[in-house]
Motif scaffolding. Structure first.
Motif, PDB file in Angstrom:
ATOM      1  N   UNK A 246      -9.001 -15.960  42.078  1.00  0.00           N
ATOM      2  CA  UNK A 246      -8.240 -14.943  42.742  1.00  0.00           C
ATOM      3  C   UNK A 246      -6.993 -14.798  42.504  1.00  0.00           C
ATOM      4  N   UNK A 247      -6.363 -15.803  42.558  1.00  0.00           N
ATOM      5  CA  UNK A 247      -5.083 -15.998  42.371  1.00  0.00           C
ATOM      6  C   UNK A 247      -4.630 -16.012  40.664  1.00  0.00           C
ATOM      7  N   UNK A 248      -5.564 -16.565  39.952  1.00  0.00           N
ATOM      8  CA  UNK A 248      -5.416 -16.482  38.383  1.00  0.00           C
ATOM      9  C   UNK A 248      -5.404 -15.480  37.882  1.00  0.00           C
ATOM     10  N   UNK A 249      -6.329 -14.548  38.324  1.00  0.00           N
ATOM     11  CA  UNK A 249      -6.497 -13.188  37.957  1.00  0.00           C
ATOM     12  C   UNK A 249      -5.259 -12.182  38.013  1.00  0.00           C
ATOM     13  N   UNK A 250      -4.789 -12.452  39.688  1.00  0.00           N
ATOM     14  CA  UNK A 250      -3.745 -11.693  39.925  1.00  0.00           C
ATOM     15  C   UNK A 250      -2.432 -11.870  38.997  1.00  0.00           C
TER      16      UNK A 250
END
Length: 454
Positions: free
Chosen positions: A260-264
């Motif tokens: 989730x953090x990586x994609x954002x």
């Protein structure tokens, strides 16, 4: 002709087969980005969405990502269940849909573009899963998926630079030198507006996309050796998908949080690269190809690193190595940012290093991480299910982060916000990846012990 080509590919030495498959997959997904990312080269300076506080470009970015996220949720079912014989026609249909949405984007004024770009994202989100279905479950899958993954690293920068070339008249100048029809095309093209630039970019790539999809369709069926080493790959119905998810729920939750953090993070850097480079002191004038330069360096580094993982034939060793590479990538984010703040590296080197680090962690999710998880488990299915579960969660987080920036942290510059996000990503991402690594390696040992006992 198609059948004969498939038979020849099946008899080819492995290096030739890998080269053909990588070129086909790389080319298809590279071309897809010509329908997805050129719009990010436009800035729509001074324009807001519906006369409110949200910048028009931010609204357009959010809308496309939202459509992409919805597509990922749909893809959990569609890409996992769609029979392989329908994959080629489905890919072409999705791209034609995307191009039609870009035509609507060009024709509609101001804030209405948000709806058109949503429809664009809604079709493109399933392309990755359908391309992966051609490559997974093979002995050489790590090499094939590494080659595929390098496509979106390189293509994103190139199509944005190409989009800027459309708007500056550079593409029209190129057409002017093409014999016969070139001058006629150049005269009518000229300097393309921010609205028409995405559609024209996609149109230039449409014939090549169809060609590469046809090439993918010629890949031969998996061999007995593939099935023996990587387990049988089949479509997954709802009960199989639920069984896989519940069997590994703690580890999957950790992976999804990191993703989730990586994609954002990756999406923010990708969508606002033009603005970030400008704030770092690299305006378009004199730096026309700076995004491409950074992304090619990133792609080469990621491709070489991930391709080396193919040397590890044992599924568990490959899984551990994949987690080590991913954790090293997230740690690199913080280290490179500290180096830039200390004045040890330039802004360009920083953008390149954080791109390298983030893609080292991000790319395995869409390729070899779930390939290794499926190979080390006893479950028959497709890695595409895990990939699309992660993507659905990731792009939902991307939408939330974009809204947070413009509605809550609007006083921060894009660069300051991105640097703060970098530290959060490095700390939380590294912890989640380390914990999930211990979980999945432990589960792999348990399942191996049970299999030996039986």
């Amino acid at each position: 002709m198609s059948g004969r080509l498939s038979e020849k590919l099946a008899r080819m030495p492995t290096p030739f087969f890998v080269a053909y498959a990588v070129v086909s997959a790389f080319g298809a997904y590279f071309c897809m980005y010509a329908f997805r990312k050129p719009f990010a080269a436009a800035q729509f300076e001074g324009e807001t969405f519906a006369g409110g506080e949200l910048e028009l470009k931010s609204a357009i970015v959010i809308s496309q990502v939202l459509g992409y996220a919805v597509s990922k949720y749909v893809g959990i079912k569609v890409c996992s269940e769609l029979p392989s014989r329908h994959h080629p026609i489905a890919l072409v249909a999705l791209i034609i849909w995307a191009e039609g949405a870009l035509w609507a984007y060009a024709e509609t004024p101001g804030s209405y573009k948000v709806l058109a770009i949503f429809l664009n994202g809604l079709s493109l989100g399933m392309v990755w899963g359908l391309v992966v279905r051609f490559l997974e479950g093979r002995v050489t899958s790590e090499l094939l998926l590494a080659g595929l993954s390098s496509s979106f690293i390189v293509s994103s920068g190139i199509v944005k630079d190409l989009g800027r070339a459309f708007m500056s008249g550079g593409v029209a100048s190129w057409w002017a030198n093409v014999p016969f029809v070139g001058p006629w095309v150049a005269e009518r093209m000229g300097e393309v507006s921010e609205s028409w630039m995405p559609m024209l970019t996609g149109l230039h790539f449409l014939p090549f996309f169809i060609l590469f999809v046809w090439m993918l369709a010629q890949l031969p069926q998996r061999t007995e050796v593939d099935h023996e080493q990587r387990h049988l790959r089949e479509s997954m119905d709802g009960s199989r998908r639920l069984h896989f998810l519940m069997s590994y729920l703690p580890g999957m939750v950790l992976l999804f949080l990191a993703y989730l953090l990586l994609t954002a993070y990756r999406d923010y850097r990708d969508n606002f690269a033009v603005e970030l480079f400008s704030e770092l002191g690299y305006p378009y004038e004199g730096n026309e190809s700076i995004i491409t330069q950074a992304e090619i360096s990133v792609a080469v580094g990621v491709l070489v690193t991930l391709a080396l993982l193919n040397a590890l034939r044992r599924s568990r060793a490959g899984l551990i190595a994949t987690f080590v590479v991913m954790g090293s990538g997230t740690a690199m984010l913080a280290l490179s940012t500290l180096a830039m703040d200390a004045g040890w590296i330039s802004g360009f080197v920083w953008m390149t290093l954080i791109g390298f680090g983030s893609y080292l962690a991000y790319v395995p999710y869409g390729s070899m991480l779930f390939e290794r998880l499926m190979a080390s488990s006893a479950i028959v299915g497709t890695a595409v299910f895990g990939i699309y579960m992660a993507d659905a969660v990731g792009y939902t987080g991307s939408v939330a982060m974009l809204l947070f920036k413009d509605l809550v942290a609007s006083e921060m510059t894009r660069l300051d916000f991105f640097k703060a996000l970098t530290y959060v990503m490095a700390i939380v991402g590294t912890i989640c990846l380390a914990a999930s690594c211990f979980y999945f390696v432990g589960r792999s040992k348990e399942e191996e012990s049970k299999a030996s006992a039986s």
